[in-house]
Design a protein around this motif. Sequence first.
Motif, PDB file in Angstrom:
ATOM      1  N   THR A  18      57.034  36.476  33.949  1.00 55.34           N
ATOM      2  CA  THR A  18      56.355  35.185  33.964  1.00 55.34           C
ATOM      3  C   THR A  18      57.242  34.086  34.525  1.00 55.34           C
ATOM      4  N   VAL A  19      58.504  34.043  34.060  1.00 52.01           N
ATOM      5  CA  VAL A  19      59.426  33.022  34.543  1.00 52.01           C
ATOM      6  C   VAL A  19      59.688  33.196  36.030  1.00 52.01           C
ATOM      7  N   THR A  20      59.935  34.447  36.425  1.00 53.00           N
ATOM      8  CA  THR A  20      60.186  34.724  37.840  1.00 53.00           C
ATOM      9  C   THR A  20      59.014  34.274  38.700  1.00 53.00           C
ATOM     10  N   THR A  21      57.808  34.530  38.182  1.00 53.01           N
ATOM     11  CA  THR A  21      56.607  34.161  38.919  1.00 53.01           C
ATOM     12  C   THR A  21      56.568  32.683  39.236  1.00 53.01           C
ATOM     13  N   PHE A  22      56.719  31.855  38.212  1.00 53.12           N
ATOM     14  CA  PHE A  22      56.508  30.429  38.419  1.00 53.12           C
ATOM     15  C   PHE A  22      57.680  29.763  39.131  1.00 53.12           C
ATOM     16  N   VAL A  23      58.883  30.306  38.962  1.00 50.06           N
ATOM     17  CA  VAL A  23      60.012  29.767  39.696  1.00 50.06           C
ATOM     18  C   VAL A  23      59.889  30.078  41.181  1.00 50.06           C
ATOM     19  N   SER A  24      59.390  31.289  41.454  1.00 57.64           N
ATOM     20  CA  SER A  24      59.350  31.748  42.845  1.00 57.64           C
ATOM     21  C   SER A  24      58.179  31.194  43.632  1.00 57.64           C
ATOM     22  N   VAL A  25      57.193  30.632  42.950  1.00 59.55           N
ATOM     23  CA  VAL A  25      56.053  30.069  43.681  1.00 59.55           C
ATOM     24  C   VAL A  25      56.505  29.024  44.680  1.00 59.55           C
ATOM     25  N   ALA A  26      57.507  28.247  44.296  1.00 62.83           N
ATOM     26  CA  ALA A  26      57.981  27.172  45.146  1.00 62.83           C
ATOM     27  C   ALA A  26      58.637  27.698  46.425  1.00 62.83           C
ATOM     28  N   ALA A  27      58.993  28.979  46.421  1.00 61.39           N
ATOM     29  CA  ALA A  27      59.675  29.568  47.573  1.00 61.39           C
ATOM     30  C   ALA A  27      58.735  29.841  48.737  1.00 61.39           C
ATOM     31  N   GLN A  28      57.422  29.686  48.504  1.00 67.09           N
ATOM     32  CA  GLN A  28      56.433  29.913  49.567  1.00 67.09           C
ATOM     33  C   GLN A  28      56.584  31.311  50.162  1.00 67.09           C
ATOM     34  N   ALA A  29      56.433  32.323  49.279  1.00 65.52           N
ATOM     35  CA  ALA A  29      56.571  33.714  49.729  1.00 65.52           C
ATOM     36  C   ALA A  29      55.469  34.062  50.715  1.00 65.52           C
ATOM     37  N   GLU A  30      55.681  35.142  51.415  1.00 60.60           N
ATOM     38  CA  GLU A  30      54.724  35.580  52.428  1.00 60.60           C
ATOM     39  C   GLU A  30      53.352  35.821  51.822  1.00 60.60           C
ATOM     40  N   ALA A  31      52.305  35.494  52.547  1.00 61.07           N
ATOM     41  CA  ALA A  31      50.948  35.543  51.996  1.00 61.07           C
ATOM     42  C   ALA A  31      50.502  36.969  51.751  1.00 61.07           C
ATOM     43  N   TYR A  32      49.911  37.160  50.566  1.00 59.84           N
ATOM     44  CA  TYR A  32      49.304  38.450  50.246  1.00 59.84           C
ATOM     45  C   TYR A  32      47.831  38.278  49.899  1.00 59.84           C
ATOM     46  N   LYS A  33      47.371  37.086  49.889  1.00 58.41           N
ATOM     47  CA  LYS A  33      46.013  36.834  49.430  1.00 58.41           C
ATOM     48  C   LYS A  33      44.977  37.361  50.412  1.00 58.41           C
ATOM     49  N   ASN A  34      43.964  37.996  49.898  1.00 60.12           N
ATOM     50  CA  ASN A  34      42.841  38.449  50.717  1.00 60.12           C
ATOM     51  C   ASN A  34      42.021  37.225  51.116  1.00 60.12           C
ATOM     52  N   THR A  35      41.775  37.080  52.404  1.00 63.90           N
ATOM     53  CA  THR A  35      41.050  35.904  52.868  1.00 63.90           C
ATOM     54  C   THR A  35      39.581  35.933  52.489  1.00 63.90           C
ATOM     55  N   GLU A  36      39.054  37.113  52.134  1.00 63.13           N
ATOM     56  CA  GLU A  36      37.657  37.201  51.750  1.00 63.13           C
ATOM     57  C   GLU A  36      37.511  37.087  50.242  1.00 63.13           C
ATOM     58  N   GLU A  37      36.523  36.344  49.810  1.00 62.69           N
ATOM     59  CA  GLU A  37      36.262  36.173  48.390  1.00 62.69           C
ATOM     60  C   GLU A  37      35.834  37.495  47.767  1.00 62.69           C
ATOM     61  N   THR A  38      36.327  37.769  46.555  1.00 65.24           N
ATOM     62  CA  THR A  38      35.892  38.937  45.813  1.00 65.24           C
ATOM     63  C   THR A  38      34.571  38.623  45.135  1.00 65.24           C
ATOM     64  N   MET A  39      33.553  39.448  45.437  1.00 68.59           N
ATOM     65  CA  MET A  39      32.224  39.230  44.895  1.00 68.59           C
ATOM     66  C   MET A  39      31.946  40.238  43.776  1.00 68.59           C
ATOM     67  N   VAL A  40      31.296  39.774  42.703  1.00 67.46           N
ATOM     68  CA  VAL A  40      30.913  40.649  41.599  1.00 67.46           C
ATOM     69  C   VAL A  40      29.476  40.325  41.197  1.00 67.46           C
ATOM     70  N   VAL A  41      28.835  41.291  40.538  1.00 68.01           N
ATOM     71  CA  VAL A  41      27.469  41.075  40.056  1.00 68.01           C
ATOM     72  C   VAL A  41      27.425  40.995  38.535  1.00 68.01           C
ATOM     73  N   VAL A  42      28.557  41.253  37.869  1.00 69.27           N
ATOM     74  CA  VAL A  42      28.562  41.401  36.423  1.00 69.27           C
ATOM     75  C   VAL A  42      28.259  40.090  35.697  1.00 69.27           C
ATOM     76  N   SER A  43      28.472  38.949  36.343  1.00 62.28           N
ATOM     77  CA  SER A  43      28.326  37.678  35.641  1.00 62.28           C
ATOM     78  C   SER A  43      26.932  37.081  35.734  1.00 62.28           C
ATOM     79  N   SER A  44      26.175  37.406  36.800  1.00 60.97           N
ATOM     80  CA  SER A  44      24.899  36.710  37.001  1.00 60.97           C
ATOM     81  C   SER A  44      23.797  37.596  37.557  1.00 60.97           C
ATOM     82  N   ARG A  45      24.028  38.913  37.611  1.00 72.16           N
ATOM     83  CA  ARG A  45      23.032  39.889  38.065  1.00 72.16           C
ATOM     84  C   ARG A  45      22.854  39.915  39.589  1.00 72.16           C
ATOM     85  N   THR A  46      23.400  38.956  40.297  1.00 73.03           N
ATOM     86  CA  THR A  46      23.394  38.958  41.752  1.00 73.03           C
ATOM     87  C   THR A  46      24.819  38.671  42.217  1.00 73.03           C
ATOM     88  N   PRO A  47      25.177  39.060  43.456  1.00 71.80           N
ATOM     89  CA  PRO A  47      26.558  38.875  43.910  1.00 71.80           C
ATOM     90  C   PRO A  47      27.017  37.425  43.844  1.00 71.80           C
TER      91      PRO A  47
END
Length: 722
Positions: A18-47
């Motif tokens: 946890t500590v490593t995570t929040f300290v390292s955020v400021a370092a602007q590490a290389e992007a790993y985020k998926n550019t597409e939104e993750t869609m689910v149906v479990v919350s509202s019956r539709t995507p």
Amino acid sequence: MKTNGTYLIPLVAIAVATVTTFVSVAAQAEAYKNTEETMVVVSSRTPKAISEIPGTVWFVDSEQIEQEYRGGKTLGEILSATIPSLDVSSGARTNYGQNLRGRAMLVMIDGVSLQSSRPISRQLDAIDPFNIERIEVLSGATSIYGAGATGGVINIITKKSDSDELQFESYVSGTTGLNGGDDFDYKVAQSISGGTDNVAARVSAVYTETQGYYDGEGDIVTPDISQGSLQYNKTIDLQSTIDVSISDTKNINFLAQYYDSQQDSPYGLYIKNYKFIDVRKGFESDRQHGTERIMLSAAYSDSEFLSHQLVVEASYRKEDQTYTPYYQSASQQTTDVISLKTALAKSFGKVNLVYGVDAYMDKFDSNQALFDPTIDNNSGNLVNKTYAEIGRYPGVEVGSVAGFIQADMDITDDWSVQGGYRYQYMNNKIDDFVDYKIQKKIAAGNGSSADAVPGGETNYSVGLFNLGTIYKLTSDSQVWASFSQGFDLADPAKYYGQGSYSAVDANGHYALQDSINVSDSKMSGIKTNSYEIGFRTEQDALSFQAAAYFSQSDKSVKYNKQTLLIEDVDNEKRVYGAEALVSYWVMDNIQLGASGHYVISELQTDGKWNDLSAGEASTSKASSWIGWYESDLAVKVQSQTMFDYKDADDNELSGYTVFDLVGSYELPVGSLGFGIQNLFNKDYTTAWGQRAQILYSSHYDAAAYDYKGRGRTYTLNYQVKY
């Protein structure tokens, strides 16, 4: 909850991660985020995008699932490792006591509920992970799905064909604890998929065979006679999915599954004069633990139905579940469920609307095989031959119809409000039933007839409301608050049909004196109010989600420890706590992660709140992991800790920490998967083994229920996709 030195390693790992995570955020590490939104149906019956949902949603993708099951994990263990608020796995056939946020969960496969009027708690012994594409989990009570979802919803999405070309996937795996040839498990699986522009299909077959489980001391694990283990078990999972594109806007999806999981153990509990002596070979029985299921579903969707998006799903599910001998008898319980779900969705400017109707019919029946007492007693209960079959519980038929409406509206570009209402009507039909104890006497020749406890009909009408709001702090971060109601109906088969009788008369008849019947003692429904606040963020290398929650139900179920039947549905119950998960890519190929769930469960008795019984209460838990990922090699070491728990009656659950290693290596053709479960060979009794000792303590000595965790085991497998 107590914390001692046993848990320092995973707690330190969590703190460091946890500590490593929040300290390292400021370092602007290389992007790993998926550019597409993750869609689910479990919350509202539709995507719907997770970032738009005012609630705690967990998403387990295909890569996570594959890594875990190739390391030797079962579905229950995979979910426990990836969902913070889901209790540790039982390590057995049952998921009883494996709660979600301290309450019962609703499990679905492709939106088809595995819930039944008799909650037999085998929903995670339902599908092999080889056939799972992803898993969506909504934590906390929800009004969207109605009865049975007070802890949350787990929606298992099956694999489907993703190409027009013919594709194959082959898999073979072996697992052993190196305890001779008596503990070698193996699995073989094959799938074929493909199709045309308009029709695509996938067909798969999985066969798994397990043998003996040995604990950390090298001793055979005591068979679970209460709810069932998966030792000496054979499982077949046959599955077919067909997707048909009728037009650009219309589709039909079909699912057919046959699942058969049956135990045939040579080991049994040697019991003399109702006292447990030891575990021995030579066990033979006309019935052992098993689950056989047929499930069929068809889902039709039309994105331009009267300017709406329409989804209609019809399904049929038939289950046949058996139990192993217990007090010289064993039950068989069958369930048939037919259901129909419809949902319509439409946008009106800033307002999005989803509404529809659900209906189902659930029919339950059961019987009890009585074993020859002479053969049983002479063999120490190792040899069980049926001499009679009687009724176990009253027959139950539940019919339900519900209407629902959900709406969300954007107040601003960053702030939205969502809410809805569900009205559900349920009709229960209970058959006339002669009390089980009297049926046993008649079968043994002590009498010839008896009055039946009257059955009848009961009706329930319940309205469930939900309201939530979510605010986007940035494009990657959201904060939310929500309120939702859930509803449960306790097991009617375990409540009705109980009676007290006079002594047998001269004609061999038992006269009914008093009873729990439909007209005089309608069973109460249970309504739960759930509140939560939460925060999540998806940065370049960081993923974090946390929520605090509180839920309170107006009633709870009380069981008779001797008969295991329901005595009443009365006292209030409350559960509150917090869950969180954080993961961070420290480098391009190194990921750290940690999760935790802190939970308190209490029951109100005589105006005071006391800790809930250790036989059913959730325990706090923590997990941590470090993963190394390269182009050819992936390795992850992870820990999971269950913390101690002590209830108001001084019943205790002893916590434990288990480490696992999972990984895979890419070959020129295919890949090798490997894993070491219980890396440090910890000798411990599972959460279920400890719960069973509390729940069934009035029957046999505690040692008869000491279901231990498996010692160090090694898994190696080969998979090729072509």
